[in-house]
Write a protein that holds these residues in place. Structure first.
Motif, PDB file in Angstrom:
ATOM      1  N   LEU A  28       0.822  -1.205   0.000  1.00  0.00           N
ATOM      2  CA  LEU A  28       0.000   0.000   0.000  1.00  0.00           C
ATOM      3  C   LEU A  28       0.858   1.258   0.000  1.00  0.00           C
ATOM      4  CD1 LEU A  28      -2.618  -1.116   2.693  1.00  0.00           C
ATOM      5  CD2 LEU A  28      -2.772  -1.311   0.201  1.00  0.00           C
ATOM      6  N   ARG A  29       2.136   1.074   0.297  1.00  0.00           N
ATOM      7  CA  ARG A  29       3.099   2.178   0.306  1.00  0.00           C
ATOM      8  C   ARG A  29       4.361   1.662  -0.358  1.00  0.00           C
ATOM      9  NH1 ARG A  29       4.181   1.994   5.505  1.00  0.00           N
ATOM     10  NH2 ARG A  29       5.645   0.368   4.937  1.00  0.00           N
ATOM     11  N   ILE A  30       4.899   2.422  -1.320  1.00  0.00           N
ATOM     12  CA  ILE A  30       6.039   1.908  -2.096  1.00  0.00           C
ATOM     13  C   ILE A  30       7.316   2.713  -1.877  1.00  0.00           C
ATOM     14  CG2 ILE A  30       4.582   0.879  -3.871  1.00  0.00           C
ATOM     15  CD1 ILE A  30       5.190   3.308  -5.621  1.00  0.00           C
ATOM     16  N   SER A  31       7.286   3.725  -1.018  1.00  0.00           N
ATOM     17  CA  SER A  31       8.489   4.537  -0.784  1.00  0.00           C
ATOM     18  C   SER A  31       9.538   3.773   0.016  1.00  0.00           C
ATOM     19  CB  SER A  31       8.131   5.836  -0.051  1.00  0.00           C
ATOM     20  OG  SER A  31       7.240   6.604  -0.821  1.00  0.00           O
ATOM     21  N   PHE A  32       9.069   2.908   0.918  1.00  0.00           N
ATOM     22  CA  PHE A  32       9.984   2.113   1.740  1.00  0.00           C
ATOM     23  C   PHE A  32       9.265   0.882   2.267  1.00  0.00           C
ATOM     24  CE2 PHE A  32       7.985   5.248   4.501  1.00  0.00           C
ATOM     25  CZ  PHE A  32       7.511   4.476   5.544  1.00  0.00           C
ATOM     26  N   ALA A  33      10.029  -0.167   2.502  1.00  0.00           N
ATOM     27  CA  ALA A  33       9.510  -1.370   3.163  1.00  0.00           C
ATOM     28  C   ALA A  33       9.840  -1.264   4.647  1.00  0.00           C
ATOM     29  CB  ALA A  33      10.121  -2.624   2.556  1.00  0.00           C
ATOM     30  N   ARG A  34       8.931  -1.757   5.486  1.00  0.00           N
ATOM     31  CA  ARG A  34       9.110  -1.644   6.940  1.00  0.00           C
ATOM     32  C   ARG A  34       9.027  -3.026   7.566  1.00  0.00           C
ATOM     33  NH1 ARG A  34       5.444   0.236  11.243  1.00  0.00           N
ATOM     34  NH2 ARG A  34       6.599   1.393  12.821  1.00  0.00           N
ATOM     35  N   ILE A  35      10.076  -3.378   8.320  1.00  0.00           N
ATOM     36  CA  ILE A  35      10.179  -4.723   8.907  1.00  0.00           C
ATOM     37  C   ILE A  35      10.510  -4.593  10.393  1.00  0.00           C
ATOM     38  CG2 ILE A  35      11.318  -6.976   8.738  1.00  0.00           C
ATOM     39  CD1 ILE A  35      12.233  -6.235   5.966  1.00  0.00           C
ATOM     40  N   LEU A  36       9.895  -5.453  11.190  1.00  0.00           N
ATOM     41  CA  LEU A  36      10.219  -5.545  12.615  1.00  0.00           C
ATOM     42  C   LEU A  36      11.327  -6.581  12.778  1.00  0.00           C
ATOM     43  CD1 LEU A  36       9.471  -4.600  15.495  1.00  0.00           C
ATOM     44  CD2 LEU A  36       7.924  -6.569  15.615  1.00  0.00           C
ATOM     45  N   VAL A  37      12.440  -6.157  13.391  1.00  0.00           N
ATOM     46  CA  VAL A  37      13.623  -7.009  13.519  1.00  0.00           C
ATOM     47  C   VAL A  37      14.080  -7.015  14.971  1.00  0.00           C
ATOM     48  CG1 VAL A  37      15.990  -7.391  12.742  1.00  0.00           C
ATOM     49  CG2 VAL A  37      14.318  -6.439  11.160  1.00  0.00           C
TER      50      VAL A  37
END
Length: 246
Positions: free
Chosen positions: A150-159
């Motif tokens: 839904l958003r392509i500027s950045f990917a967001r991951i919980l690490v």
């Protein structure tokens, strides 16, 4: 049972697995530099997380809380909700595991949301994101905007990351053709870690170079009484006569 001459309590796997299932949707909460009450944490969970099902909150003497949620949906949606703040204070929220140890995990290994800026769109499948996250530390989840693109500027991951070591701000990624490129990593939040007391929440920095301190000594000095003489005069009818001439 006896193993190598020592008594060992052998647990039954079926019973242990049964209890593990009871806590599989539980979350560990630790508020940095604050010790909120059980009532305050319970109220926070109700208002901020708003789980769909009932939940129970338990306080541990070590300073952390265990929130046992009934469903995996409530657990995952809470983890997606981060980063978490408790009235302005940073709060660590992580999934409970059977081998959980407060000192080894909460005070060192912390779940951190990372952003992969301008990540190529053909790298956004779950397996690729998991592999990319493993170049930072242990990947857990990607947020909804990333998984559904839904958003392509950045990917967001919980690490999950060990905050006692230097964190990477750039990683190498090799695409399917073997071409390697640099990927920038941005952190939503990083806790301070004190190397002196091995705790999160503050940092300890030594000043560079030697520090010179002035030595203060005490010296006894004889006290002397100082007498002040005042000139006095006596007034007569005719003239002023100095006191010393009377």
């Amino acid at each position: 049972m006896v193993v190598n001459g020592e008594l060992v309590a052998q647990l039954i796997k079926k019973k242990v697995d049964c209890m593990s299932e009871k806590w599989e949707n539980a979350l560990i909460i630790y508020v940095i530099c604050q010790n909120p009450s059980l009532m305050a944490i319970t109220k926070y969970c109700k208002t901020q997380w708003a789980p769909k099902c009932e939940f129970k909150v338990f306080k541990h003497d070590e300073g952390y809380y265990v929130v046992n949620l009934e469903t995996r949906e409530d657990r995952d949606s809470t983890l997606y909700f981060g980063p978490h703040l408790f009235f302005g204070k940073a709060m660590i929220v992580k999934q409970w595991t059977a081998n959980f140890n407060f000192h080894n995990e909460v005070l060192r290994v912390v779940p951190i949301w990372i952003k992969l800026l301008n990540l190529p769109l053909n790298c956004w499948c779950p397996e690729s994101l998991s592999r990319i996250g493993s170049a930072v530390e242990v990947p857990i989840y990607a947020d909804e905007c990333t998984t559904k693109q839904l958003r392509i500027s950045f990917a967001r991951i919980l690490v999950e990351m060990d905050v006692t070591v230097t964190v990477p701000h750039e990683i190498n990624i090799a695409d399917s053709e073997g071409v390697t490129f640099k990927q920038k990593v941005v952190y939503d939040w990083l806790p301070q870690f004190c190397q002196k007391c091995q705790k999160v929440g503050h940092s300890y920095e030594r000043k560079a170079g030697p520090t010179t301190m002035k030595k203060v000594t005490q010296k006894w000095v004889e006290k002397r009484n100082t007498v002040f003489q005042e000139e006095a005069v006596v007034i007569t009818d005719n003239e002023l006569i100095p006191m010393e001439m009377l």
